[in-house]
Design an enzyme around this catalytic site. Sequence first.
Site, mmCIF file in Angstrom:
data_model
loop_
_atom_site.group_PDB
_atom_site.id
_atom_site.type_symbol
_atom_site.label_atom_id
_atom_site.label_comp_id
_atom_site.label_asym_id
_atom_site.label_seq_id
_atom_site.Cartn_x
_atom_site.Cartn_y
_atom_site.Cartn_z
ATOM 1 N N ASP A 179 -0.810 -4.640 6.316
ATOM 2 C CA ASP A 179 -1.792 -5.559 5.733
ATOM 3 C C ASP A 179 -1.443 -5.848 4.270
ATOM 4 O OD1 ASP A 179 -2.329 -2.838 5.164
ATOM 5 O OD2 ASP A 179 -4.353 -3.330 4.514
ATOM 6 N N GLU A 180 -1.929 -6.980 3.812
ATOM 7 C CA GLU A 180 -1.952 -7.308 2.378
ATOM 8 C C GLU A 180 -0.619 -7.106 1.658
ATOM 9 O OE1 GLU A 180 -6.592 -6.565 1.255
ATOM 10 O OE2 GLU A 180 -5.348 -4.776 1.253
ATOM 11 N N VAL A 181 0.460 -7.575 2.256
ATOM 12 C CA VAL A 181 1.738 -7.538 1.543
ATOM 13 C C VAL A 181 1.695 -8.611 0.459
ATOM 14 C CG1 VAL A 181 4.238 -7.825 1.728
ATOM 15 C CG2 VAL A 181 2.945 -6.740 3.598
ATOM 16 N N GLU A 184 -1.718 -9.274 9.802
ATOM 17 C CA GLU A 184 -0.882 -10.102 8.923
ATOM 18 C C GLU A 184 0.574 -10.144 9.378
ATOM 19 O OE1 GLU A 184 -3.299 -8.005 7.880
ATOM 20 O OE2 GLU A 184 -3.838 -8.390 5.785
ATOM 21 N N HIS A 215 0.824 -1.227 0.000
ATOM 22 C CA HIS A 215 0.000 0.000 0.000
ATOM 23 C C HIS A 215 0.853 1.270 0.000
ATOM 24 C CE1 HIS A 215 -3.962 -1.963 0.685
ATOM 25 N NE2 HIS A 215 -3.245 -2.876 1.298
#
Length: 573
Positions: free
Chosen positions: A343-345, A391, A277
């Site tokens: 988050d969301e790597v 995460e 992000h």
Amino acid sequence: MLFPTFLAFTFCSQVLAIWPAPQSISNGSAVLWIEPSVKVTYNIKNAYNAPENWGFTSSSIVEPAISRALQTLFQNNLVPWKLVARNTLSSIEPSANAPRTYITHLDITQTAPDKTFKPLAGEVDESYNLTISKSGEAQISAVSAYGVLHGLQTFIQLFYQHSTNHGIYTNLAPVSIIDAPKFPHRGLNLDVSRNWFPKADILRTIDGLSWNKLNRLHLHMTDSQSWPMDIPALPLLAQKGAYQIRLSYSPADIQEIQTYGVQRGVEIIIEFDMPGHTTAIGLGYPDLVAAFEAHPWPDYCAEPPCGTLQLNNSATAPFMEALFGDVLPRVAPYSSYFHTGGDEVNQNAYLLDPTVKSSDAAVIGPLIQKLVDENHARIRAAGLAPIVWEEMLLDWNLTLGKDVVVQTWLSDASVAAVTAAGHKALVGNYDFWYLDCGHGDWLNVPNGPAFQENYPFNDYCSPVKNWRLIYSYDPLSGVPAAQHDLVLGGEVHMWSEQTDPVNLDDMVWPRASAAGEVLWSGRQDASGQNRSQISAGPRLAEMRERMVNLGVRVGPVQMVFCTQHDATECSPS
Ligand SMILES: *[C@@H]1O[C@H](CO)[C@@H](O)[C@H](O)[C@H]1NC(C)=O
Ligand SMILES: *[C@@H]1O[C@H](CO)[C@@H](O)[C@H](O)[C@H]1NC(C)=O
Ligand SMILES: *[C@@H]1O[C@H](CO)[C@@H](O)[C@H](O)[C@H]1NC(C)=O
Ligand SMILES: *[C@@H]1O[C@H](CO)[C@@H](O)[C@H](O)[C@H]1NC(C)=O
Ligand SMILES: *[C@@H]1O[C@H](CO)[C@@H](O)[C@H](O)[C@H]1NC(C)=O
């Protein structure tokens, strides 16, 4: 002693409409009037016991709060016509000609000096007691300034405006309330990166939080789409990364937002999401970002534009040093937390990182650990505690300090896994507490096979999480009793792909209020029963009217037919 659940079953002529519900309350039905000349006293004069908070004293927080409370009572009060049967206001309003008993004084007693105005969860006692005698003496007692502020919010909610003579009255005297929050961290996460929100919208949101006894505003400050915060040490971040030059928060804006929060008991927590992000960093500092706007985007990120921090670039550490060196001293006087995201790597994106060239978690993991360790060390050195998305702990298995708060969003199992690992957790399960869901996808779908595949264009977390669903969520569900203390509370999440200042209020409220009651009062009432929509509906509807009167454009909770009838009238059978 009466509890709110009991009162809910009386006909709706003025249910005791306090939102969020106090832990315990008893009331009578005598009328008392209040006038602007009411004498308000506060026992603490300029006690200065919070040296780390520049310039704040107990009285510099409480005295303006008293002024605001009086302003609300006398200028923005509520004629409750929507809350009583059609054309029956005169039956519940005190007769204008009858002799009046006035509230003569409101005495506010704070029993201990304040230790901090930027508390870690649990550091400040937010409890308060409120009594109003039949003869008109009102008292609020609290341990802290923030307890006083909560007591004032409750006090306001006991009063209405008379429809004909415009006087302000309560018909609930005597009143006795003992109240304290169930969870110490009660928040809203507002994404100010996907769309631009002027400062005024953030300040208005802080107002709404404080009225609902919510005490944290987490600003998801940066994301791939924009970087709306000026960092004087790294000027290109906002100059290139904001949606438009000057659509960014200056240091003075941030200070004003944080000060505004401190004065209302709402701690501002800033998040810089990383290492995923982070595309917007690449607009000003292209060498630091890998997979920049890479296509096809679903291969490299969760939503366009892709971009992730280069993890083994020797320029990354000096950049972080400059970034945190700039921002931490500015936020530290007002906040005890800093959120480093996580988050969301996307592992695949690291194939495109020239300094890594691998999608192997065994290669990437240690590099993320190093980034997080270094940034958390900076945060600790500034006297703050780090927050990360789940995460980092649960997918990447990072070793995190015990001071690190882990914010969950994916499931209740995540909450349980975080507390099982001995970490403090925040809840916010996206099946319940995501405010963005259910408004349809924001991606344009071309004609052809994709049209059929995506029809009818729902978003990833459809349907809408309505207030009833939000209200049904128990932050402790799935967490063993021995680990309940590790659940600090939670946040509702306003991801803003489809929210901007035009629909902000309606998207956030009254649903954040519903989470507010869960977090303040608990999912269960004092008798251990689940709180009921039958009790909550009329109170939330009244809270909505009060918020609208104060300038927040909250959508209706129910049509007036329902709010004018007993809550059971508008129920499934
Ligand atoms: C408390 O207030 C409710 C109205 O909200 C009223 O019906 C009730 O009678 C009051 N309790 C007492 C003990 O007077
Ligand atoms: C509020 O009342 C309870 C019960 O009487 C008491 O234990 C508590 O100390 C009071 N709190 C304050 C701040 O006065
Ligand atoms: C990181 O960069 C250094 C220096 O270029 C290199 O020796 C090392 O192998 C790289 N590490 C990884 C995991 O790619
Ligand atoms: C983290 O641990 C879980 C459970 O042991 C495992 O499934 C996962 O592959 C690990 N992740 C990494 C990046 O090593
Ligand atoms: C209470 O609410 C929880 C969800 O928070 C639900 O799972 C449970 O079934 C409810 N209990 C009763 C008795 O309705």
